[in-house]
Design a protein around this motif. Structure first.
Motif, PDB file in Angstrom:
ATOM      1  N   UNK A  19       0.840  -1.193   0.000  1.00 46.74           N
ATOM      2  CA  UNK A  19       0.000   0.000   0.000  1.00 46.74           C
ATOM      3  C   UNK A  19       0.878   1.247   0.000  1.00 46.74           C
ATOM      4  N   UNK A  20       0.659   2.090  -0.986  1.00 42.32           N
ATOM      5  CA  UNK A  20       1.407   3.333  -1.152  1.00 42.32           C
ATOM      6  C   UNK A  20       0.427   4.461  -1.480  1.00 42.32           C
ATOM      7  N   UNK A  21       0.852   5.727  -1.364  1.00 42.50           N
ATOM      8  CA  UNK A  21      -0.006   6.809  -1.845  1.00 42.50           C
ATOM      9  C   UNK A  21      -0.377   6.576  -3.314  1.00 42.50           C
ATOM     10  N   UNK A  22      -1.646   6.696  -3.605  1.00 39.35           N
ATOM     11  CA  UNK A  22      -2.117   6.410  -4.955  1.00 39.35           C
ATOM     12  C   UNK A  22      -2.530   4.957  -5.136  1.00 39.35           C
ATOM     13  N   UNK A  23      -2.197   4.113  -4.149  1.00 45.80           N
ATOM     14  CA  UNK A  23      -2.593   2.697  -4.186  1.00 45.80           C
ATOM     15  C   UNK A  23      -3.220   2.352  -2.848  1.00 45.80           C
ATOM     16  N   UNK A  24      -4.247   3.091  -2.510  1.00 45.78           N
ATOM     17  CA  UNK A  24      -4.828   2.967  -1.176  1.00 45.78           C
ATOM     18  C   UNK A  24      -5.872   1.857  -1.082  1.00 45.78           C
ATOM     19  N   UNK A  25      -6.372   1.391  -2.221  1.00 52.20           N
ATOM     20  CA  UNK A  25      -7.402   0.351  -2.235  1.00 52.20           C
ATOM     21  C   UNK A  25      -6.944  -0.732  -3.212  1.00 52.20           C
ATOM     22  N   UNK A  26      -6.614  -1.915  -2.683  1.00 53.06           N
ATOM     23  CA  UNK A  26      -6.049  -2.985  -3.498  1.00 53.06           C
ATOM     24  C   UNK A  26      -6.809  -4.285  -3.282  1.00 53.06           C
ATOM     25  N   UNK A  45      -3.746 -14.289   3.848  1.00 50.15           N
ATOM     26  CA  UNK A  45      -3.086 -13.238   4.628  1.00 50.15           C
ATOM     27  C   UNK A  45      -3.979 -12.011   4.805  1.00 50.15           C
ATOM     28  N   UNK A  46      -4.707 -11.630   3.773  1.00 49.65           N
ATOM     29  CA  UNK A  46      -5.578 -10.460   3.910  1.00 49.65           C
ATOM     30  C   UNK A  46      -6.680 -10.726   4.933  1.00 49.65           C
ATOM     31  N   UNK A  47      -7.210 -11.940   4.953  1.00 49.23           N
ATOM     32  CA  UNK A  47      -8.213 -12.284   5.963  1.00 49.23           C
ATOM     33  C   UNK A  47      -7.625 -12.181   7.370  1.00 49.23           C
ATOM     34  N   UNK A  48      -6.385 -12.642   7.525  1.00 51.05           N
ATOM     35  CA  UNK A  48      -5.727 -12.573   8.825  1.00 51.05           C
ATOM     36  C   UNK A  48      -5.498 -11.129   9.238  1.00 51.05           C
ATOM     37  N   UNK A  49      -5.055 -10.297   8.296  1.00 49.40           N
ATOM     38  CA  UNK A  49      -4.774  -8.893   8.594  1.00 49.40           C
ATOM     39  C   UNK A  49      -6.051  -8.115   8.893  1.00 49.40           C
ATOM     40  N   UNK A  50      -7.132  -8.468   8.264  1.00 47.52           N
ATOM     41  CA  UNK A  50      -8.425  -7.857   8.606  1.00 47.52           C
ATOM     42  C   UNK A  50      -8.801  -8.244  10.028  1.00 47.52           C
ATOM     43  N   UNK A  51      -8.628  -9.515  10.357  1.00 47.72           N
ATOM     44  CA  UNK A  51      -8.929  -9.968  11.705  1.00 47.72           C
ATOM     45  C   UNK A  51      -8.065  -9.302  12.762  1.00 47.72           C
ATOM     46  N   UNK A  56      -8.743  -3.052   6.343  1.00 48.72           N
ATOM     47  CA  UNK A  56     -10.198  -2.986   6.264  1.00 48.72           C
ATOM     48  C   UNK A  56     -10.631  -3.535   4.920  1.00 48.72           C
ATOM     49  N   UNK A  57     -11.740  -4.282   4.916  1.00 47.16           N
ATOM     50  CA  UNK A  57     -12.254  -4.853   3.686  1.00 47.16           C
ATOM     51  C   UNK A  57     -13.388  -3.983   3.156  1.00 47.16           C
ATOM     52  N   UNK A  66      -5.511   0.064   4.194  1.00 43.77           N
ATOM     53  CA  UNK A  66      -4.888   0.057   5.509  1.00 43.77           C
ATOM     54  C   UNK A  66      -5.878   0.590   6.537  1.00 43.77           C
ATOM     55  N   UNK A  67      -5.886  -0.016   7.700  1.00 48.97           N
ATOM     56  CA  UNK A  67      -6.782   0.413   8.776  1.00 48.97           C
ATOM     57  C   UNK A  67      -6.079   1.412   9.694  1.00 48.97           C
ATOM     58  N   UNK A  68      -6.876   2.145  10.457  1.00 51.04           N
ATOM     59  CA  UNK A  68      -6.359   3.228  11.294  1.00 51.04           C
ATOM     60  C   UNK A  68      -5.249   2.807  12.259  1.00 51.04           C
ATOM     61  N   UNK A  69      -5.289   1.608  12.874  1.00 50.58           N
ATOM     62  CA  UNK A  69      -4.229   1.252  13.815  1.00 50.58           C
ATOM     63  C   UNK A  69      -2.816   1.290  13.232  1.00 50.58           C
TER      64      UNK A  69
END
Length: 254
Positions: A19-26, A45-51, A56-57, A66-69
């Protein structure tokens, strides 16, 4: 040999790095392409990272952000950095005095990552640089100053990457060699990789710390060599001041 759990952690970090600026939703497909990981691995891995609360999905888009934390990690790093505590006020003082831009960065893979960027140039800048922003090593004074300190083996590895992504690599290589020699002779190097922006940079070797790089830049139509004559001494003095204060503090929080 890394254990499977270590490999899983490394792969999860690669997902976050994508995730980079300009690639915020992948989506999973884009993440697989950017990381080189198998689609099934990315999905797991994305499921784990959401958990874990780090992604954020976005269901309608079938993609992730990317989520706020994640932001709290950067805040913890910045507030816990003795280097930034020492350097930032002194960088600001020089930027205000000379009405220039002053930055501090470290190397991350084949890019330089800004830890601090204080902008006071009296002329309108052609770009806005903030903490967390990345710039190419091979094009910038920051990166070339860092290369002057890098082990020869690491420099050779990076040269292969630069050659693969830059059609004008022979010219860039000559510029990098010249910059490395300038750092050895003068303590700094100069580059102007964007129109009417001239930047000087110097490596900062602090006890028990990775190499940091200071830079001073401004938007100007003056030749780079003339700007270097103006900013070279103040930049070196800033680096010496930061180094003395850091050593005086013992490299630890006051």
């Amino acid at each position: 040999m890394p254990t499977p759990s270590n490999r899983s952690l490394e792969r999860g970090i690669e997902i976050l790095r994508a995730f980079r600026p300009g690639s915020t939703l992948l989506g999973n497909g884009e993440l697989a392409e950017r990381t080189g990981l198998a689609p099934a691995t990315v999905s797991r891995l994305t499921q784990t990272l959401v958990g874990a609360g780090l992604l954020e999905h976005d269901r309608p888009a079938r993609a992730y952000r990317l989520a706020a934390p994640v932001l709290s990690f950067a805040h913890a790093m910045r507030t816990g950095s003795t280097v930034l505590q020492v350097a930032a006020p002194r960088m600001r003082a020089l930027a205000e005095k000379l009405r220039i831009n002053v930055g501090l960065a470290v190397a991350d893979r084949s890019e330089m990552l800004y830890l601090e960027s204080i902008r006071y140039n009296k002329k309108a800048s052609l770009r806005s640089v903030v903490s967390g922003q990345r710039v190419p090593i091979e094009l910038t004074s920051l990166g070339r100053a860092w290369l002057a300190t890098a082990p020869l083996a690491r420099r050779a590895e990076l040269a292969k990457e630069f050659e693969a992504r830059r059609s004008n690599w022979p010219r860039l290589r000559r510029e990098i060699d010249k910059a490395i020699e300038s750092v050895r002779r003068r303590g700094w190097c100069v580059a102007s990789w964007q129109p009417e922006i001239v930047a000087l940079a110097m490596p900062l070797a602090l006890p028990n710390e990775r190499v940091h790089v200071l830079n001073a830049s401004l938007s100007t139509s003056e030749p780079a060599n003339e700007v270097a004559l103006e900013l070279g001494a103040p930049l070196l003095a800033l680096g010496e001041q930061i180094t003395r204060e850091f050593i005086a503090r013992g490299g630890s929080l006051a």
